[in-house]
Design an enzyme around this catalytic site. Structure first.
Site, PDB file in Angstrom:
ATOM      1  CB  VAL A  65      -0.940   0.274   1.510  1.00 40.33           C
ATOM      2  CG1 VAL A  65      -2.078  -1.056   0.943  1.00 40.33           C
ATOM      3  CG2 VAL A  65      -0.430  -0.549   2.783  1.00 40.33           C
ATOM      4  CG  ASN A  91      -4.189  -1.779  10.794  1.00 38.87           C
ATOM      5  OD1 ASN A  91      -4.721  -1.670  12.708  1.00 38.87           O
ATOM      6  ND2 ASN A  91      -3.232  -2.994  10.346  1.00 38.87           N
ATOM      7  CE1 TYR A 157       3.775   3.834  14.243  1.00 33.24           C
ATOM      8  CE2 TYR A 157       4.250   3.954  16.499  1.00 33.24           C
ATOM      9  CZ  TYR A 157       3.201   3.686  15.648  1.00 33.24           C
ATOM     10  OH  TYR A 157       2.056   2.832  15.560  1.00 33.24           O
ATOM     11  CB  ALA A 160       4.410   8.155  10.392  1.00 32.66           C
ATOM     12  CE  LYS A 161       0.870   4.582  13.278  1.00 31.18           C
ATOM     13  NZ  LYS A 161      -0.297   4.221  12.485  1.00 31.18           N
ATOM     14  CB  ILE A 190      -3.130  -2.702  21.784  1.00 29.65           C
ATOM     15  CG1 ILE A 190      -3.901  -1.004  21.491  1.00 29.65           C
ATOM     16  CG2 ILE A 190      -3.679  -3.697  21.373  1.00 29.65           C
ATOM     17  CD1 ILE A 190      -4.648  -1.284  22.373  1.00 29.65           C
TER      18      ILE A 190
END
Length: 247
Positions: A65, A91, A157, A160-161, A190
């Protein structure tokens, strides 16, 4: 509530972890689900088989993707097979445990490609379909790292988020006239996927009022945002973090 019968959903990075839980939860609520994976097509097919056992339609598609052509081909396959797309769950994601001193430009580009570029490419393709349908749901899996910074210091990270959290707000404004809502979910720690290693830290767990979360907690929030009950919710980053970060 959260009745998704008749809806077609695409979940990227759905062969395992949080993505798989999201795909299964959407199917449990009645949706037919496309399971995207980058490399492990066998796992994606196994997830599709679990969904078919529920009496839903499912299809596994191997596609990177981050690649514009691969994304285009994937969406063409979806439209040929299903004729529409009602729910997109961005996701697909990855991270690398390193601080800025250990991060070279190739690392930076790779993490942004997987977490942010893929979100743009899939959302753009979905918006073309949803605009014509005059309906749809786009849900992006962000992270608490995009709100308060990654615990171990990965700047790529976090960037990006954080970009995902800003992206959904801008897209929500564009999408609203077409009755398309755009939201994000920011999981905390999580016990699945990227954060499995972190979740073994008992000292960290003590800092979370509700303890560590499960992939199913994120999946339930996705089903809410995908449902008609969330039709008046857009541009929101929903925290699913057990009280770790309250804002």
């Amino acid at each position: 509530m959260f009745d998704l019968h008749g809806k077609i959903a695409l979940v990227t990075g759905a062969s395992r972890g949080i993505g798989k839980s999201i795909a299964l939860c959407l199917a449990q609520q009645g949706a037919d689900v496309i399971i995207n994976c980058r490399s492990n097509e066998q796992l994606a097919r196994e997830t599709a088989a679990e969904i078919e056992k529920m009496g839903r339609r499912a299809m596994a598609i191997q596609a990177d993707v981050c690649d514009e052509n691969a994304v285009g081909d994937m969406f063409e396959k979806i439209m040929r097979e299903f004729g529409r797309l009602d729910i997109l769950v961005n996701n697909a994601g990855t991270t690398k445990s390193q601080n800025i001193f250990d991060t070279d430009f190739a690392d930076w580009k790779r993490i942004l490609d997987v977490n942010l570029d893929s979100t743009f490419l899939c959302s753009k393709a979905a918006m073309e379909i949803m605009r014509e349908q005059n309906a749809g749901r786009i849900i992006c899996i962000s992270s608490q790292s995009g709100v308060q910074g990654a615990l171990a210091g990965p700047v790529h990270y976090s960037a990006a988020k954080g970009g995902v959290n800003a992206f959904i707000k801008a897209l929500a404004r564009t999408a609203a006239p077409y009755r398309v809502t755009v939201n994000a979910i920011a999981p905390g720690v999580i016990d699945a996927g990227l954060s499995t290693g972190v979740s073994n830290n008992k000292e960290l767990e003590k800092q979370i009022p509700l303890g560590y979360g499960a992939a199913e907690d994120v999946a339930a929030a996705v089903c809410y945002l995908a449902s008609d009950e969330a039709r008046y919710v857009t541009g929101v980053t929903l925290d699913v973090n057990g009280g770790f970060c309250m804002r």
